[in-house]
Design an enzyme around this catalytic site. Structure first.
Site, PDB file in Angstrom:
ATOM      1  N   THR B   1       0.842  -1.192   0.000  1.00  0.00           N
ATOM      2  CA  THR B   1       0.000   0.000   0.000  1.00  0.00           C
ATOM      3  C   THR B   1       0.879   1.245   0.000  1.00  0.00           C
ATOM      4  OG1 THR B   1      -1.661  -1.195   1.274  1.00  0.00           O
ATOM      5  CG2 THR B   1      -1.850   1.210   1.237  1.00  0.00           C
ATOM      6  N   VAL B  30     -12.288  -6.626   0.071  1.00  0.00           N
ATOM      7  CA  VAL B  30     -11.859  -5.238  -0.050  1.00  0.00           C
ATOM      8  C   VAL B  30     -11.375  -4.772   1.315  1.00  0.00           C
ATOM      9  CG1 VAL B  30     -12.557  -2.884  -0.597  1.00  0.00           C
ATOM     10  CG2 VAL B  30     -13.493  -4.793  -1.918  1.00  0.00           C
ATOM     11  N   GLY B  52      -2.033  -1.048   6.574  1.00  0.00           N
ATOM     12  CA  GLY B  52      -1.994  -2.065   7.613  1.00  0.00           C
ATOM     13  C   GLY B  52      -3.029  -3.141   7.390  1.00  0.00           C
ATOM     14  N   GLY B  54      -6.191  -4.290   6.989  1.00  0.00           N
ATOM     15  CA  GLY B  54      -7.326  -3.478   6.612  1.00  0.00           C
ATOM     16  C   GLY B  54      -8.587  -3.703   7.403  1.00  0.00           C
TER      17      GLY B  54
END
Lengths: 176, 135
Positions: B1, B30, B52, B54
């Site tokens: 990310t 997601v 991190g 999620g």
């Protein structure tokens, strides 16, 4: 006038054991380039939105980071990309999830924010919107790197051996 | 990310985040990155981008929580970032990091992993890059 500032990250979960001097040097160079590209926009008087977009495009284009080219693979062997952007003064926001052909998802998220009445577009619909807005689309193979592919193969072997199922979600790497 | 937060010459803040998710993810999972308020948030006082685990960032609406602490409680970027990233999320079992920028120019880069790729640039015009906690 206010002094412009730009802060970036390229992901948490960095472990020394997996780091090499070459990898560290590449990461530092890429982060510095992203900072310079974004800050140049701020120095030119452009908006904070322009700066964060420019910085993230650099990181999306660098295969070292888990975004854009170099993204990790799903269980099914695909690269599935998500992005979002938000403007502080107006609270305007845009986001996309599960896209597979958008070269720079952050630019599509910004298009969602600025050129649609919506906040979050998903999958095929998001890619249809990208095409209508002239956002660059690429063949999904563009995102593939051998390192990420081998990470998936390792994970699949662990799946097959029952290691991951037996130990549960807590042992997985969930940085996203 | 990857993520970025910025303040421009007019004092406007913005935040953005982009990710490939997690290796071997299934079922159309997601994470927090495309969810406004979880992985990304900005208002007049604060801009945040997270990285991190999620699911935990989603559960605590991490990015908006940090900004609300700054907007409503008057907490600094460092205090608000620590409360969410170093205290709240780990207490639930999650981990990761974030970058936080206040309208006053205060920067915080909290994380609770061994390292986080991160960098900043300001008045000196020089890119500053760090990876590990002691950098």
């Amino acid at each position: 006038q206010v002094q412009p500032l730009l802060v970036i990250h390229g992901g948490a979960g960095v472990e020394r054991a997996e780091m090499t001097p070459e990898r560290e040097a590449r990461a530092r160079d890429a982060l510095a380039l992203a900072l310079r590209r974004g800050y140049a926009r701020l120095q030119a008087g452009d908006s904070a939105l322009d700066a964060v977009s420019a910085a993230i495009v650099v990181l999306e284009d660098d295969p070292l980071f888990n975004a854009g080219r170099g993204a990790v693979f799903t269980h099914d062997g695909r690269n599935e990309l998500d992005a979002s952007i938000m403007d502080g003064p107006s609270l305007a926001a845009g986001a996309v999830a599960n896209v597979h052909r958008v070269k720079n998802p952050v630019l599509l998220a910004r298009a969602v924010m600025e050129k649609s009445p919506h906040v979050l577009l998903f999958g095929d619909g998001a890619e249809q919107f990208a095409a209508e807005q002239g956002i660059a689309l690429v063949d999904p193979s563009y995102f593939r790197t051998e390192e990420r592919w081998q990470q998936l193969q390792k994970a699949l072997k662990e799946d097959a051996a029952g290691k991951r199922a037996a130990t549960g979600m807590a042992t997985l790497r969930h940085f996203g | 990310t990857v993520g970025a937060v910025a303040r421009d010459s007019q004092g406007r803040l913005a935040a953005a985040t982009s990710t490939g998710g997690m290796t071997d993810k299934r079922w159309g999972r997601v994470g927090d990155s495309p969810i406004i308020g979880a992985g990304t948030y900005a208002n007049a006082d604060c801009a945040v981008s997270g990285t991190g685990w999620g699911e935990y960032y989603l559960r605590v609406a991490a990015a908006r929580d940090i900004c609300l602490r700054m907007s409503l409680l008057g907490e600094s970027a460092a205090i608000a970032g620590q409360a969410v990233i170093e205290d709240e999320i780990p207490s639930l079992g999650g981990d990761g990091g974030a970058i936080v920028l206040g309208a006053d120019g205060e920067v915080a880069m909290p994380f609770n992993t061994e390292g986080m790729y991160r960098g900043w640039i300001g008045s000196d015009g020089v890119p500053h890059v760090a990876i590990y906690a002691q950098d």
